[in-house]
Design a protein around this motif. Structure first.
Motif, mmCIF file in Angstrom:
data_model
loop_
_atom_site.group_PDB
_atom_site.id
_atom_site.type_symbol
_atom_site.label_atom_id
_atom_site.label_comp_id
_atom_site.label_asym_id
_atom_site.label_seq_id
_atom_site.Cartn_x
_atom_site.Cartn_y
_atom_site.Cartn_z
ATOM 1 N N GLU A 139 0.825 -1.208 0.000
ATOM 2 C CA GLU A 139 0.000 0.000 0.000
ATOM 3 C C GLU A 139 0.862 1.262 0.000
ATOM 4 O O GLU A 139 0.506 2.263 -0.641
ATOM 5 C CB GLU A 139 -0.940 -0.018 1.200
ATOM 6 C CG GLU A 139 -2.014 -1.097 1.086
ATOM 7 C CD GLU A 139 -2.928 -1.143 2.296
ATOM 8 O OE1 GLU A 139 -2.754 -0.306 3.214
ATOM 9 O OE2 GLU A 139 -3.818 -2.014 2.322
ATOM 10 N N SER A 197 2.051 1.820 -3.511
ATOM 11 C CA SER A 197 0.986 2.311 -4.380
ATOM 12 C C SER A 197 0.797 3.817 -4.205
ATOM 13 O O SER A 197 0.520 4.543 -5.168
ATOM 14 C CB SER A 197 -0.326 1.572 -4.100
ATOM 15 O OG SER A 197 -0.872 1.935 -2.842
ATOM 16 N N ARG A 198 0.988 4.302 -2.982
ATOM 17 C CA ARG A 198 0.884 5.746 -2.726
ATOM 18 C C ARG A 198 2.066 6.498 -3.350
ATOM 19 O O ARG A 198 1.882 7.563 -3.947
ATOM 20 C CB ARG A 198 0.817 6.011 -1.223
ATOM 21 C CG ARG A 198 -0.479 5.550 -0.564
ATOM 22 C CD ARG A 198 -0.532 5.961 0.904
ATOM 23 N NE ARG A 198 -1.812 5.602 1.504
ATOM 24 C CZ ARG A 198 -2.039 4.499 2.192
ATOM 25 N NH1 ARG A 198 -1.047 3.633 2.372
ATOM 26 N NH2 ARG A 198 -3.228 4.246 2.699
ATOM 27 N N THR A 199 3.259 5.969 -3.183
ATOM 28 C CA THR A 199 4.419 6.666 -3.749
ATOM 29 C C THR A 199 4.394 6.643 -5.273
ATOM 30 O O THR A 199 4.898 7.563 -5.906
ATOM 31 C CB THR A 199 5.738 6.055 -3.236
ATOM 32 O OG1 THR A 199 5.827 4.672 -3.599
ATOM 33 C CG2 THR A 199 5.851 6.205 -1.724
ATOM 34 N N TRP A 215 2.331 14.761 0.791
ATOM 35 C CA TRP A 215 1.839 13.409 0.481
ATOM 36 C C TRP A 215 2.865 12.344 0.846
ATOM 37 O O TRP A 215 2.504 11.255 1.283
ATOM 38 C CB TRP A 215 1.478 13.319 -1.002
ATOM 39 C CG TRP A 215 0.350 14.212 -1.411
ATOM 40 C CD1 TRP A 215 -0.670 14.673 -0.621
ATOM 41 C CD2 TRP A 215 0.142 14.801 -2.692
ATOM 42 N NE1 TRP A 215 -1.500 15.499 -1.342
ATOM 43 C CE2 TRP A 215 -1.025 15.597 -2.614
ATOM 44 C CE3 TRP A 215 0.828 14.737 -3.910
ATOM 45 C CZ2 TRP A 215 -1.522 16.299 -3.700
ATOM 46 C CZ3 TRP A 215 0.325 15.430 -4.990
ATOM 47 C CH2 TRP A 215 -0.837 16.208 -4.890
ATOM 48 N N ALA A 240 2.186 9.327 3.284
ATOM 49 C CA ALA A 240 2.406 7.940 2.854
ATOM 50 C C ALA A 240 3.273 7.200 3.860
ATOM 51 O O ALA A 240 3.019 6.036 4.191
ATOM 52 C CB ALA A 240 3.057 7.917 1.475
ATOM 53 N N SER A 258 1.154 6.564 6.976
ATOM 54 C CA SER A 258 0.138 5.550 6.678
ATOM 55 C C SER A 258 0.752 4.158 6.632
ATOM 56 O O SER A 258 0.068 3.169 6.895
ATOM 57 C CB SER A 258 -0.555 5.861 5.344
ATOM 58 O OG SER A 258 -1.271 7.069 5.425
#
Length: 213
Positions: free
Chosen positions: A11, A14-16, A49, A53, A56
């Motif tokens: 996950e 996927s954010r990066t 962000w 990330a 998270s």
């Protein structure tokens, strides 16, 4: 036993990947509607962000790691006495009466629990204060699980994470606008920060899998 650890890392990547796409789209000037002002905003928000990330990833990663450790064998627990603190930290420092008998009885219960309690049914504390991820959080984790070597691929990676946390907080706390921070960073600089963040957390991720095997 390591599914939650692996899922947290997937996950995070996927954010990066989305952050990297935005940075690629922004161009270096007026490209497809991305004015210099817009591009600076993208770079500034990319820093925020990235911090999001990382956070998270970190909490579910810690939770999955501590849970996996709790489910491991008695022998694994005995090999890493330091990591036992996740089960007993709160009980060690909670307030207690100074009365003689209750004080000693509490110590009896704590010692017996350390020696014989089934870890699989015990709650645990996370080695995290919930703040913006910084090198000290990663260093504490490596120290807790007695992982050999440096937590960071290089000293630059460590410095980069500290700077990322500072810049993230500057924007997130309203001290500066995203485009103000973004103007101070080139696209290449922000991309390099993103890559170093991925490499830093990947090193901890892989080291953790080795420790739990």
């Amino acid at each position: 036993m390591t599914e939650g650890i692996e899922q947290a890392h997937v996950e995070f990547l996927s954010r990066t990947m989305l952050i990297r796409r935005w940075l690629i789209l922004q161009g270096e000037g007026e490209v497809e509607g991305f004015s210099p002002e817009m591009a600076a905003n993208v770079r500034g928000w990319a820093i925020v962000w990235m911090g999001a990330a990382a956070e998270s990833f970190w909490k579910p990663f810690l939770h999955a790691t501590c849970k996996a450790f709790a489910q491991s064998s008695v022998m694994a627990h005995r090999r890493n006495a330091r990591a036992q603190s996740i089960f007993f930290l709160e009980r060690m420092f909670c307030d207690v009466t100074k009365e003689l008998n209750p004080r000693w009885e509490r110590s009896f219960a704590l010692i017996e629990s350390m020696v014989s309690a089934d870890r699989k049914d015990m709650s645990f504390s996370l080695p995290y204060d919930g703040k913006t991820l910084r090198p000290r959080h990663i260093e504490l984790f490596w120290n807790l699980f007695r992982i050999d070597g440096s937590p960071f691929p290089s000293i630059i990676h460590k410095q980069s994470l500290e700077t990322l946390a500072d810049d993230r907080n500057t924007v997130a706390h309203g001290e500066q606008l995203p485009n103000t921070v973004g103007r101070l960073r080139s696209k290449r600089d922000v991309m390099s920060t993103l890559t170093r963040l991925e490499e830093t957390l990947e090193k901890t991720y892989l080291a953790t899998l080795d420790v739990l095997r």
